[in-house]
Motif scaffolding. Structure first.
Motif, PDB file in Angstrom:
ATOM      1  N   TYR B  93     -42.562 121.713 -93.500  1.00  0.00           N
ATOM      2  CA  TYR B  93     -43.964 121.272 -93.437  1.00  0.00           C
ATOM      3  C   TYR B  93     -44.590 121.219 -94.818  1.00  0.00           C
ATOM      4  O   TYR B  93     -45.313 120.287 -95.146  1.00  0.00           O
ATOM      5  CB  TYR B  93     -44.766 122.211 -92.543  1.00  0.00           C
ATOM      6  CG  TYR B  93     -44.555 121.964 -91.072  1.00  0.00           C
ATOM      7  CD1 TYR B  93     -45.220 120.939 -90.420  1.00  0.00           C
ATOM      8  CD2 TYR B  93     -43.689 122.758 -90.330  1.00  0.00           C
ATOM      9  CE1 TYR B  93     -45.024 120.700 -89.071  1.00  0.00           C
ATOM     10  CE2 TYR B  93     -43.485 122.540 -88.986  1.00  0.00           C
ATOM     11  CZ  TYR B  93     -44.160 121.506 -88.353  1.00  0.00           C
ATOM     12  OH  TYR B  93     -43.959 121.271 -87.022  1.00  0.00           O
ATOM     13  N   GLY B 129     -56.442 131.042 -99.924  1.00  0.00           N
ATOM     14  CA  GLY B 129     -56.674 131.385 -98.525  1.00  0.00           C
ATOM     15  C   GLY B 129     -57.054 130.220 -97.648  1.00  0.00           C
ATOM     16  O   GLY B 129     -56.856 129.058 -97.979  1.00  0.00           O
ATOM     17  N   MET B 130     -57.589 130.579 -96.481  1.00  0.00           N
ATOM     18  CA  MET B 130     -57.890 129.652 -95.391  1.00  0.00           C
ATOM     19  C   MET B 130     -58.693 128.444 -95.867  1.00  0.00           C
ATOM     20  O   MET B 130     -59.837 128.574 -96.295  1.00  0.00           O
ATOM     21  CB  MET B 130     -58.711 130.409 -94.348  1.00  0.00           C
ATOM     22  CG  MET B 130     -59.138 129.591 -93.168  1.00  0.00           C
ATOM     23  SD  MET B 130     -57.977 129.685 -91.815  1.00  0.00           S
ATOM     24  CE  MET B 130     -58.221 131.344 -91.201  1.00  0.00           C
ATOM     25  N   GLY B 131     -58.065 127.278 -95.779  1.00  0.00           N
ATOM     26  CA  GLY B 131     -58.769 126.033 -96.079  1.00  0.00           C
ATOM     27  C   GLY B 131     -59.398 126.010 -97.458  1.00  0.00           C
ATOM     28  O   GLY B 131     -60.382 125.298 -97.688  1.00  0.00           O
ATOM     29  N   ALA B 132     -58.842 126.799 -98.383  1.00  0.00           N
ATOM     30  CA  ALA B 132     -59.446 126.876 -99.712  1.00  0.00           C
ATOM     31  C   ALA B 132     -59.577 125.496-100.326  1.00  0.00           C
ATOM     32  O   ALA B 132     -58.681 124.674-100.239  1.00  0.00           O
ATOM     33  CB  ALA B 132     -58.583 127.767-100.605  1.00  0.00           C
ATOM     34  N   ARG B 187     -55.627 110.809 -92.242  1.00  0.00           N
ATOM     35  CA  ARG B 187     -55.777 112.219 -91.855  1.00  0.00           C
ATOM     36  C   ARG B 187     -55.190 113.146 -92.916  1.00  0.00           C
ATOM     37  O   ARG B 187     -55.768 114.185 -93.225  1.00  0.00           O
ATOM     38  CB  ARG B 187     -55.097 112.479 -90.509  1.00  0.00           C
ATOM     39  CG  ARG B 187     -55.928 112.012 -89.332  1.00  0.00           C
ATOM     40  CD  ARG B 187     -55.378 112.545 -88.033  1.00  0.00           C
ATOM     41  NE  ARG B 187     -56.443 112.545 -87.031  1.00  0.00           N
ATOM     42  CZ  ARG B 187     -56.445 113.284 -85.943  1.00  0.00           C
ATOM     43  NH1 ARG B 187     -55.432 114.102 -85.702  1.00  0.00           N
ATOM     44  NH2 ARG B 187     -57.437 113.239 -85.083  1.00  0.00           N
ATOM     45  N   ALA B 190     -57.516 113.249 -95.750  1.00  0.00           N
ATOM     46  CA  ALA B 190     -58.691 114.075 -95.433  1.00  0.00           C
ATOM     47  C   ALA B 190     -58.388 115.553 -95.630  1.00  0.00           C
ATOM     48  O   ALA B 190     -59.230 116.313 -96.121  1.00  0.00           O
ATOM     49  CB  ALA B 190     -59.141 113.814 -93.997  1.00  0.00           C
ATOM     50  N   ARG B 191     -57.172 115.955 -95.257  1.00  0.00           N
ATOM     51  CA  ARG B 191     -56.820 117.377 -95.421  1.00  0.00           C
ATOM     52  C   ARG B 191     -56.629 117.746 -96.889  1.00  0.00           C
ATOM     53  O   ARG B 191     -56.893 118.870 -97.291  1.00  0.00           O
ATOM     54  CB  ARG B 191     -55.545 117.707 -94.631  1.00  0.00           C
ATOM     55  CG  ARG B 191     -55.774 117.809 -93.132  1.00  0.00           C
ATOM     56  CD  ARG B 191     -54.513 118.175 -92.360  1.00  0.00           C
ATOM     57  NE  ARG B 191     -54.103 119.570 -92.551  1.00  0.00           N
ATOM     58  CZ  ARG B 191     -53.146 120.161 -91.838  1.00  0.00           C
ATOM     59  NH1 ARG B 191     -52.521 119.490 -90.879  1.00  0.00           N
ATOM     60  NH2 ARG B 191     -52.825 121.417 -92.061  1.00  0.00           N
ATOM     61  N   GLN B 195     -58.260 119.873-101.885  1.00  0.00           N
ATOM     62  CA  GLN B 195     -57.306 120.985-102.036  1.00  0.00           C
ATOM     63  C   GLN B 195     -56.475 120.920-103.317  1.00  0.00           C
ATOM     64  O   GLN B 195     -55.580 121.748-103.508  1.00  0.00           O
ATOM     65  CB  GLN B 195     -56.381 121.045-100.816  1.00  0.00           C
ATOM     66  CG  GLN B 195     -57.134 121.446 -99.543  1.00  0.00           C
ATOM     67  CD  GLN B 195     -56.226 121.657 -98.353  1.00  0.00           C
ATOM     68  OE1 GLN B 195     -55.142 121.081 -98.285  1.00  0.00           O
ATOM     69  NE2 GLN B 195     -56.663 122.468 -97.403  1.00  0.00           N
ATOM     70  N   HIS B 243     -48.450 119.062 -95.069  1.00  0.00           N
ATOM     71  CA  HIS B 243     -48.261 119.476 -93.674  1.00  0.00           C
ATOM     72  C   HIS B 243     -48.542 118.325 -92.708  1.00  0.00           C
ATOM     73  O   HIS B 243     -47.847 118.139 -91.722  1.00  0.00           O
ATOM     74  CB  HIS B 243     -49.176 120.657 -93.350  1.00  0.00           C
ATOM     75  CG  HIS B 243     -48.606 121.977 -93.762  1.00  0.00           C
ATOM     76  ND1 HIS B 243     -48.655 122.438 -95.042  1.00  0.00           N
ATOM     77  CD2 HIS B 243     -47.943 122.919 -93.046  1.00  0.00           C
ATOM     78  CE1 HIS B 243     -48.059 123.618 -95.115  1.00  0.00           C
ATOM     79  NE2 HIS B 243     -47.619 123.932 -93.925  1.00  0.00           N
ATOM     80  N   ASP B 247     -46.050 116.747 -90.069  1.00  0.00           N
ATOM     81  CA  ASP B 247     -46.482 116.869 -88.669  1.00  0.00           C
ATOM     82  C   ASP B 247     -46.499 115.504 -87.975  1.00  0.00           C
ATOM     83  O   ASP B 247     -45.973 115.353 -86.867  1.00  0.00           O
ATOM     84  CB  ASP B 247     -47.878 117.503 -88.642  1.00  0.00           C
ATOM     85  CG  ASP B 247     -48.446 117.587 -87.247  1.00  0.00           C
ATOM     86  OD1 ASP B 247     -48.005 118.477 -86.501  1.00  0.00           O
ATOM     87  OD2 ASP B 247     -49.307 116.755 -86.886  1.00  0.00           O
ATOM     88  N   GLU B 248     -47.082 114.527 -88.637  1.00  0.00           N
ATOM     89  CA  GLU B 248     -47.190 113.196 -88.014  1.00  0.00           C
ATOM     90  C   GLU B 248     -45.811 112.571 -87.826  1.00  0.00           C
ATOM     91  O   GLU B 248     -45.548 111.922 -86.807  1.00  0.00           O
ATOM     92  CB  GLU B 248     -48.061 112.284 -88.880  1.00  0.00           C
ATOM     93  CG  GLU B 248     -49.528 112.674 -88.836  1.00  0.00           C
ATOM     94  CD  GLU B 248     -50.369 111.935 -89.871  1.00  0.00           C
ATOM     95  OE1 GLU B 248     -49.826 111.062 -90.576  1.00  0.00           O
ATOM     96  OE2 GLU B 248     -51.569 112.238 -89.976  1.00  0.00           O
ATOM     97  N   HIS B 251     -43.988 114.305 -84.981  1.00  0.00           N
ATOM     98  CA  HIS B 251     -44.599 113.885 -83.708  1.00  0.00           C
ATOM     99  C   HIS B 251     -44.049 112.526 -83.274  1.00  0.00           C
ATOM    100  O   HIS B 251     -43.651 112.340 -82.125  1.00  0.00           O
ATOM    101  CB  HIS B 251     -46.114 113.820 -83.892  1.00  0.00           C
ATOM    102  CG  HIS B 251     -46.831 113.282 -82.702  1.00  0.00           C
ATOM    103  ND1 HIS B 251     -46.935 113.974 -81.524  1.00  0.00           N
ATOM    104  CD2 HIS B 251     -47.463 112.099 -82.504  1.00  0.00           C
ATOM    105  CE1 HIS B 251     -47.613 113.255 -80.646  1.00  0.00           C
ATOM    106  NE2 HIS B 251     -47.937 112.114 -81.214  1.00  0.00           N
ATOM    107  N   ARG B 255     -40.476 111.542 -80.216  1.00  0.00           N
ATOM    108  CA  ARG B 255     -40.532 110.635 -79.070  1.00  0.00           C
ATOM    109  C   ARG B 255     -39.493 109.525 -79.135  1.00  0.00           C
ATOM    110  O   ARG B 255     -39.253 108.853 -78.140  1.00  0.00           O
ATOM    111  CB  ARG B 255     -41.933 110.010 -78.979  1.00  0.00           C
ATOM    112  CG  ARG B 255     -42.973 111.045 -78.630  1.00  0.00           C
ATOM    113  CD  ARG B 255     -44.385 110.581 -78.842  1.00  0.00           C
ATOM    114  NE  ARG B 255     -45.268 111.697 -78.531  1.00  0.00           N
ATOM    115  CZ  ARG B 255     -46.205 111.665 -77.585  1.00  0.00           C
ATOM    116  NH1 ARG B 255     -46.397 110.587 -76.871  1.00  0.00           N
ATOM    117  NH2 ARG B 255     -46.939 112.731 -77.351  1.00  0.00           N
TER     118      ARG B 255
END
Lengths: 144, 484
Positions: B93, B129-132, B187, B190-191, B195, B243, B247-248, B251, B255
């Protein structure tokens, strides 16, 4: 049936990551508990204030895959909008029609939720969602 | 499941081919380390990776092996560049999660009395840390795409640097040429938008260290490592952007991968889902993955500039007085096209390294000129309470492991088990009593990441050295740590 944070769940022991296992009487209740277990990991069990509802919809697929997809959506919203589910109602969970979940949003507070885990992705690794006894069991492992 | 194992050497064990395995598995561990592996399913994952379409040589695992998703952490798999498959699970990831060491000419004795000021300044400067986010102003989509095309150079051009040759001292020059930023989704953008220059969480860290011991004076001199001088080590990756790319793709692949043929449908684990390298989906993933890898290099480069500035400010020095320069920067999670000898013939392969480090030997033209005579620097972070190592790649890595080495200590305890061990203890104080100042987002991080949660990294590098894959050059000991 709307479930509210917190709900009971089991933490799975994984060498490098974090996983949860939940049980429910129906598959809808089980998914709802999985959503709120995710919220509990993120908040470290600290309370959440309740906010506006948001609707999460995912495409049809097997139950484990749909559960993972719902959590993937929630993780994306968390990363970009900083909210986690404070409550949850599963309106639809059907392998032929998809899933529709209404979540009450709770704002993430980096101070109050400092014991929360940083979850970076939702994996298919060891994901399960299946009948057990008279009810249902679901488990998901998160990349941390 | 118990797998049959055959000992090839004191440091290497083979899982013979059986069932749908196309190649054997090969695991670099001692007998004692092997016994400890029975606690999780990492060896089964080595065998599962051997099913990948187009895999050549062997499915390899380094001594820091532990249970991952599809691939084990510490896994290496080379597939034929034409007929093979690319597996996002073989990258992981956190695309181009990696490690960088910055050397300085600061003497440890001068720095030790300023440790608190330096660590505090680092913690205030580099979000953890989280979403820094927001180490630097949030980037627009256009800026992010420029960054992903340019990698480390993007940050150097904006003044985030230690020395003049930072990008040269990164694997691949800090930029993969096959990056396709346009294939990175909105997406993912956006993440990642806020960062760049942030550390993240979990096992990511920035350490203030000193060179405690030199094992190979010639290589240490080439690397600019001198006993008693200060180094900085950064361990971080592509953050939410990487990530999201993984992830995408997983996913989408989950399939459709069975439609690529019987070889694909027969894969023993959904997290090994893969696509033919030349397929539309495989091509799209490779372009986006390489763009995310470049994001990671830019991220570590921005942190380099911020860290050098923070140390200089805390010491009351001008930045040039630090004598800082990037020693090297390696990827831990990547898939790259490389040429290697397979069955005695040169062959272009796609090498998946998931929790493994490239470790090219002396004379290889892909190693920066300054290091070519001694081999590529191999940076091996340990845990926050003990030490880390700098190794140098050996020629035998090229014949044994597709030029790959271990990447770290490897976890020993799950997070839950680590927290149980930490209960009732003050980890911060324990570290302080050993001269290590740590700043983290919260006590949970310290518990999960305490030393006992990891293998002793010296045991890991001793296997790599014993097997002749890389050799020890220097030991780095922490003075201060910031963690997410």
């Amino acid at each position: 049936m709307r479930l509210r944070h917190p709900v009971p769940y089991e933490e799975l022991d994984h060498t490098a990551d974090a996983g949860v296992l939940v049980r429910g009487d129906s598959k809808e209740e089980t998914l709802g508990r999985l959503v709120l277990a995710y919220a509990d990991l993120v908040t470290g069990g600290a309370p959440l204030a309740s906010g506006a509802d948001q609707v999460i919809e995912v495409e049809a697929g097997d139950l484990a895959g749909m559960a993972v997809d719902v959590l993937r959506e929630l993780l994306f919203h968390f990363e970009t909008e900083r909210w986690v589910p404070e409550s949850c109602e599963v309106a639809l969970l059907d392998p032929e029609r998809g899933a529709r979940v209404v979540v009450g949003t709770g704002a993430y507070d980096p101070v109050a939720h400092t014991d929360g885990l940083v979850l970076k992705a939702v994996t298919l690794h060891a994901a399960r969602f299946e009948p057990e006894g008279g009810g249902w069991v679901a488990a998901v492992v998160f990349d941390t | 499941m118990t797998l049959p194992l055959r000992q090839l050497s004191p440091f290497c064990w083979e899982i013979p081919r059986r069932g749908g395995m196309r190649v054997p598995g090969r695991v670099y561990v001692t007998e004692a380390q092997l016994a400890a592996l029975s606690a999780d399913r990492a060896l089964e994952q080595v065998a599962a990776v051997a099913h990948l379409p187009g895999i050549v040589g062997a499915s390899l695992a380094m001594p820091d092996i532990h249970w991952g998703y599809g691939f084990p952490i510490g896994g290496v798999a080379a597939v034929d560049a034409e007929g093979g498959a690319v597996s996002p699970g073989g990258v992981g990831y956190d695309i181009n999660c990696g490690c960088r060491v910055i050397t300085t000419q600061l003497p440890v004795d001068e720095v030790r009395r300023n440790t608190h000021a330096i660590v505090s300044r680092l913690f205030a400067t580099i979000p953890t840390g989280m979403g820094a986010g927001s180490a630097i102003p949030k980037l627009s989509r256009r800026e992010l795409r420029e960054l992903m095309a340019q990698g480390a150079d993007w940050a150097v051009a904006r003044g985030y640097r230690a020395g003049a040759d930072d990008a040269t001292h990164c694997e691949e020059g800090g930029r993969l040429q096959g990056a396709e930023p346009e294939w990175v989704s909105d997406r993912a953008l956006a993440r990642g938008a806020d960062q760049v220059g942030t550390l993240g969480s979990g096992n990511h860290f920035l350490e203030l260290q000193h060179v405690a011991e030199i094992y190979d004076p010639e290589a240490a001199a080439a690397f600019g490592l001198r006993t008693g001088e200060i180094t900085l080590m950064i361990h971080s990756g592509s953050r939410g952007l990487g990530h999201q790319v993984c992830d995408e793709t997983l996913h989408e692949l989950s399939r459709v991968y069975e439609r690529f043929g019987a070889d694909y449908a027969a894969l023993p684990d959904r997290q090994l889902a893969c696509a033919p390298i030349g397929s539309e989906l495989g091509t799209r993933y490779l372009g986006a993955m390489q763009a995310a890898a470049n994001f990671a290099w830019a991220n570590r480069q921005v942190m380099t500039g911020l860290a050098v500035r923070a140390v200089a400010e805390a010491m009351g020095l001008a930045e040039p007085e630090l004598g800082a320069r990037v020693l090297y920067d390696v990827c831990h999670n990547i898939a790259k096209f490389e040429e290697h000898q397979v069955d005695g013939q040169p062959r272009r392969v796609l090498v998946h390294r998931k929790g493994a480090t490239r470790a090219f030997g002396p004379g290889d033209p892909r190693v920066p000129e300054a290091y070519r005579a001694v081999g590529q620097p191999v940076l091996i972070p340990g845990d926050m309470g003990r030490y880390s190592f700098v190794l140098a790649g050996n020629a035998s890595a090229m014949t044994e492991t597709f030029g790959s080495s271990c990447h770290g200590a490897g976890r020993l305890l799950s997070r839950t088990a680590a927290l149980k061990h930490a209960r009732g203890r003050d980890i911060e104080r324990e570290l302080a009593s050993r001269g290590i100042e740590v700043l983290a987002r919260g006590p949970r991080t310290l518990g999960e990441e305490m030393s006992e949660a990891y293998k002793d990294v010296e045991d890991v590098v001793d296997v790599i050295a014993g097997a002749g894959i890389s050799r020890k050059v220097a030991k780095l000991v922490p003075l201060g740590v910031i963690k997410g």
